[in-house]
Scaffold this motif. Sequence first.
Motif, short mmCIF file in Angstrom:
data_model
loop_
_atom_site.label_atom_id
_atom_site.label_comp_id
_atom_site.label_asym_id
_atom_site.label_seq_id
_atom_site.Cartn_x
_atom_site.Cartn_y
_atom_site.Cartn_z
N GLN A 272 0.80 -1.22 0.00
CA GLN A 272 0.00 0.00 0.00
C GLN A 272 0.84 1.28 0.00
O GLN A 272 0.28 2.38 0.08
CB GLN A 272 -0.92 0.01 1.23
CG GLN A 272 -1.88 -1.17 1.29
CD GLN A 272 -2.75 -1.12 2.53
OE1 GLN A 272 -3.74 -0.40 2.59
NE2 GLN A 272 -2.38 -1.89 3.54
N SER B 109 2.55 4.52 -1.01
CA SER B 109 2.11 5.43 -2.07
C SER B 109 3.02 6.64 -2.27
O SER B 109 2.91 7.33 -3.28
CB SER B 109 0.69 5.93 -1.77
OG SER B 109 0.66 6.61 -0.51
N PRO C 37 -2.16 7.64 4.46
CA PRO C 37 -1.06 6.92 3.81
C PRO C 37 -0.46 5.88 4.76
O PRO C 37 -0.19 6.18 5.92
CB PRO C 37 -0.05 8.02 3.49
CG PRO C 37 -0.84 9.28 3.46
CD PRO C 37 -1.94 9.10 4.46
#
Length: 427
Positions: free
Chosen positions: A72, A74, A121
């Motif tokens: 995940q 980013s 995030p």
Amino acid sequence: MYRISALLVFLFLAGCQSMSSKPQPPVNNDTIKTEAQSPSASEKAVPPSVQPKQPQHTPQQVDDVWQRIRMQLSFSDSTHPDVMKRVDWYLSHPNYMDEISRRAEPYLYHIVTEVEARNLPIELALMPLIESDFDASAYSHKHASGLWQLTPSLAQYFGVKITPWYDGRQDVFDSTAAALDFIEYLYKRFDGNWYHTIAAYNVGEGRVRNAIAANKKAGKSTDFFALKLPKQTRKYVPKLLAAVHLLKHEKMDFPAIDNSPAISPLPIKGAVILADKSQWQDVQDLNHGVIRFPAIIDAPHLVVPKAKQQHWQQAIAKQQSSDYSQWQHYTIAKGDSLSVIAERYALSVKQLKTFNNLSSDRIRIGDKLILPVLADEQIEHKVSSGESLWKIARHYQVSIAKLKQWNNLSSNILQVGDTLTVFLSRS
């Protein structure tokens, strides 16, 4: 109008010409069959069996929490020299992540889950690595404490309880909620700039705002790396980006952590005393926020291993009905009130009422109160020449972390003549 029409016609024709003149892949005419020439159904070759595509695991389904994070990530890669310098540092300490994974194992799943729940995030789940090396008992010279290194004022502003008996900054559930609340606040204040947000978490909102304003006034870039900030903060963001880089590109081994809950918070009503030393030693390292083990006072919950949750539920229920025989008892005399007694023993009225299950402030002469102070267990130790925290902790069979917590010490340095408070359990 004519020029516009002529121009449109020209562009259309030019477009057609360019499309027709576009090179086409060579065609082998021998392989072309018209519909009439196509083989009958009986002549068609049986197509190979089509293997169904294996379903892709979601981040929540993988076995390792580090992999869950990796999937995940980013933030864009940064090749800034400060980031690369920190990458090199990590790579020159190959065993560093072994210790980090060991410390993070009880906490990381919860932190990742909370970051995901807020749609933040996933990189933010690595901030305790930079803040405290995932040491829940960490204490800084600026009196910041816990995994997220929250200061007392900031923690209390975001609802974390801090009393003589409990410090929620060293509790993963309380501190993570407060830290993420603070980060969300900063993110809005810095108009969605994550580098500025993370820097402000470290050094403070005002310091970063002033640096941005100074650069704007001077006509300079307001990029994080262009800001004039304290040395610690200039290194802080690169440390995080370097850790992200290593995890993302698998340049360093991050020992696996099970992607499942490792701990569970069990709600506490009133006060709980874990009289069995073997019991409370089993969970002490998960409950750094409980300042005076085995007395669990002011804590909203006890953190226990998930695998032993049922066992601890039963144990707590049993402890809450215990006789408290190891605690000091006080007989109420004429002129006493809860406030007078509380002040005498450096307690709060609320703590006295909680510990004695009192619903009102009314007390009667002759009644007995249980004081949340272990009998004969508070010692004032005067530091002698040659003594260190390690020696004193070993002498009393307590941890250095607890000695520092009890005495609000931010370093291991002692002066001859200093007085340290030590709390001992008779169990």
